[in-house]
Design an enzyme around this catalytic site. Structure first.
Site, PDB file in Angstrom:
ATOM      1  N   GLU A   8       0.820  -1.219   0.000  1.00  0.00           N
ATOM      2  CA  GLU A   8       0.000   0.000   0.000  1.00  0.00           C
ATOM      3  C   GLU A   8       0.854   1.270   0.000  1.00  0.00           C
ATOM      4  OE1 GLU A   8      -3.668  -0.360   2.322  1.00  0.00           O
ATOM      5  OE2 GLU A   8      -3.188   1.599   3.156  1.00  0.00           O
ATOM      6  N   ASP A   9       1.941   1.242   0.728  1.00  0.00           N
ATOM      7  CA  ASP A   9       2.655   2.502   1.006  1.00  0.00           C
ATOM      8  C   ASP A   9       4.078   2.592   0.474  1.00  0.00           C
ATOM      9  OD1 ASP A   9       0.451   3.491   2.353  1.00  0.00           O
ATOM     10  OD2 ASP A   9       1.061   2.633   4.261  1.00  0.00           O
TER      11      ASP A   9
HETATM   12  P1  NDP Z   1      -5.732   9.008   7.422  1.00  0.00           P
HETATM   13  O1  NDP Z   1      -6.281   7.839   6.713  1.00  0.00           O
HETATM   14  O2  NDP Z   1      -5.154  10.148   6.648  1.00  0.00           O
HETATM   15  O3  NDP Z   1      -4.657   8.558   8.513  1.00  0.00           O
HETATM   16  C1  NDP Z   1      -4.856   7.464   9.359  1.00  0.00           C
HETATM   17  C2  NDP Z   1      -3.880   6.358   9.001  1.00  0.00           C
HETATM   18  O4  NDP Z   1      -2.539   6.856   9.124  1.00  0.00           O
HETATM   19  C3  NDP Z   1      -3.947   5.198   9.949  1.00  0.00           C
HETATM   20  O5  NDP Z   1      -4.950   4.306   9.533  1.00  0.00           O
HETATM   21  C4  NDP Z   1      -2.549   4.615   9.853  1.00  0.00           C
HETATM   22  O6  NDP Z   1      -2.569   3.727   8.721  1.00  0.00           O
HETATM   23  C5  NDP Z   1      -1.675   5.822   9.549  1.00  0.00           C
HETATM   24  N1  NDP Z   1      -0.882   6.363  10.671  1.00  0.00           N
HETATM   25  C6  NDP Z   1       0.391   6.864  10.579  1.00  0.00           C
HETATM   26  N2  NDP Z   1       0.813   7.342  11.736  1.00  0.00           N
HETATM   27  C7  NDP Z   1      -0.182   7.144  12.629  1.00  0.00           C
HETATM   28  C8  NDP Z   1      -0.293   7.432  14.027  1.00  0.00           C
HETATM   29  N3  NDP Z   1       0.688   8.017  14.748  1.00  0.00           N
HETATM   30  N4  NDP Z   1      -1.451   7.128  14.649  1.00  0.00           N
HETATM   31  C9  NDP Z   1      -2.453   6.548  13.963  1.00  0.00           C
HETATM   32  N5  NDP Z   1      -2.396   6.246  12.633  1.00  0.00           N
HETATM   33  C10 NDP Z   1      -1.252   6.539  11.975  1.00  0.00           C
HETATM   34  O7  NDP Z   1      -6.760   9.657   8.437  1.00  0.00           O
HETATM   35  P2  NDP Z   1      -8.308   9.697   8.483  1.00  0.00           P
HETATM   36  O8  NDP Z   1      -8.799   8.333   8.510  1.00  0.00           O
HETATM   37  O9  NDP Z   1      -8.683  10.617   9.567  1.00  0.00           O
HETATM   38  O10 NDP Z   1      -8.645  10.461   7.097  1.00  0.00           O
HETATM   39  C11 NDP Z   1      -9.594  10.029   6.179  1.00  0.00           C
HETATM   40  C12 NDP Z   1      -9.818  11.108   5.111  1.00  0.00           C
HETATM   41  O11 NDP Z   1     -10.451  12.279   5.675  1.00  0.00           O
HETATM   42  C13 NDP Z   1      -8.529  11.630   4.528  1.00  0.00           C
HETATM   43  O12 NDP Z   1      -8.736  11.913   3.176  1.00  0.00           O
HETATM   44  C14 NDP Z   1      -8.271  12.903   5.289  1.00  0.00           C
HETATM   45  O13 NDP Z   1      -7.448  13.775   4.550  1.00  0.00           O
HETATM   46  C15 NDP Z   1      -9.673  13.445   5.412  1.00  0.00           C
HETATM   47  N6  NDP Z   1      -9.780  14.412   6.508  1.00  0.00           N
HETATM   48  C16 NDP Z   1     -10.488  14.130   7.629  1.00  0.00           C
HETATM   49  C17 NDP Z   1     -10.608  15.052   8.664  1.00  0.00           C
HETATM   50  C18 NDP Z   1     -11.390  14.709   9.878  1.00  0.00           C
HETATM   51  O14 NDP Z   1     -11.579  15.585  10.716  1.00  0.00           O
HETATM   52  N7  NDP Z   1     -11.841  13.474  10.024  1.00  0.00           N
HETATM   53  C19 NDP Z   1      -9.980  16.360   8.570  1.00  0.00           C
HETATM   54  C20 NDP Z   1      -9.237  16.533   7.360  1.00  0.00           C
HETATM   55  C21 NDP Z   1      -9.170  15.594   6.392  1.00  0.00           C
HETATM   56  P3  NDP Z   1      -1.489   2.552   8.422  1.00  0.00           P
HETATM   57  O15 NDP Z   1      -1.380   1.663   9.589  1.00  0.00           O
HETATM   58  O16 NDP Z   1      -2.088   1.888   7.200  1.00  0.00           O
HETATM   59  O17 NDP Z   1      -0.241   3.293   8.099  1.00  0.00           O
END
Ligand code: NDP
Ligand code: ZN
Length: 165
Positions: free
Chosen positions: A67-68
């Site tokens: 994935e990454d």
């Molecule tokens: P992301 O999917 O952007 O990030 C979460 C993922 O990041 C985790 O599932 C994990 O995946 C990885 N990760 C890396 N570092 C950490 C850490 N320290 N702690 C936890 N997870 C970590 O986040 P969201 O699910 O919130 O975003 C979903 C969508 O919504 C995106 O498009 C985002 O830009 C958008 N968005 C949402 C907002 C909101 O308020 N909910 C605000 C702004 C944007 P892995 O284990 O696979 O690496």
């Protein structure tokens, strides 16, 4: 329980994941090295889940490589075999889809995964939720953290029963 070939496979997977993720950092405020996360997922399965299946443990180390990173299915198949590739593919999102659709599909697909993939997904969610609680990304509001928790709960609902511990 493990033969030397299993330990070799685990070591090669550790090195493969470390190399593939070498320029990546997690989202916590310390920007921890990315490899800490797959190690933590494998360790959670081993230590808390009592998992002793080598394909699951190797799959945990590799779970974010397709994935990454630039890792390919062919590389994983050649170095780790078809069973490991299958489990890594199961836990890999389709990155051609919009993020919200990918998140919806994780909820929808959870209950249909193999036991191995369910265990890895469960450990992955446990580790991410732990990280969010203890060292959240600097730019995440409380609301965003809460939304992540609510979504994780929905994914985990489809994984329940696979590992009571
Ligand atoms: P992301 O999917 O952007 O990030 C979460 C993922 O990041 C985790 O599932 C994990 O995946 C990885 N990760 C890396 N570092 C950490 C850490 N320290 N702690 C936890 N997870 C970590 O986040 P969201 O699910 O919130 O975003 C979903 C969508 O919504 C995106 O498009 C985002 O830009 C958008 N968005 C949402 C907002 C909101 O308020 N909910 C605000 C702004 C944007 P892995 O284990 O696979 O690496
Ligand atoms: Zn992960």
């Amino acid at each position: 329980m493990f033969n030397p070939d299993d330990i070799t496979l685990f070591m090669v997977a550790l090195k493969f994941a470390a190399t593939k993720h070498r320029q990546q950092r997690r989202k916590d405020s310390d920007a921890s090295p990315y490899i800490n996360h797959p190690i933590e997922v494998a360790h959670t399965l081993w230590e808390i889940g009592g998992v002793r299946d080598i394909v699951t443990l190797v799959g945990a180390l590799l779970h974010d490589t397709l994935e990454d990173t630039d890792a390919t299915p062919e590389e994983i198949q050649t170095q780790f075999g078809a069973e490991v590739l299958a489990v890594v593919q199961e836990v890999t999102d389709d990155k051609s889809l919009p993020k919200l659709e990918r998140k919806r599909l994780q909820i929808e697909h959870a209950s249909h995964h193999s036991t191995r993939a369910k265990q890895i997904k469960l450990a992955d969610k446990i580790c991410n939720v732990y990280d969010l609680a203890h060292s959240p990304p600097k730019d995440w509001s409380l609301k965003r953290c809460q939304e992540y928790l609510a979504w994780s709960e929905k994914v985990v609902a489809g994984l329940r029963g696979v590992n009571p511990a």
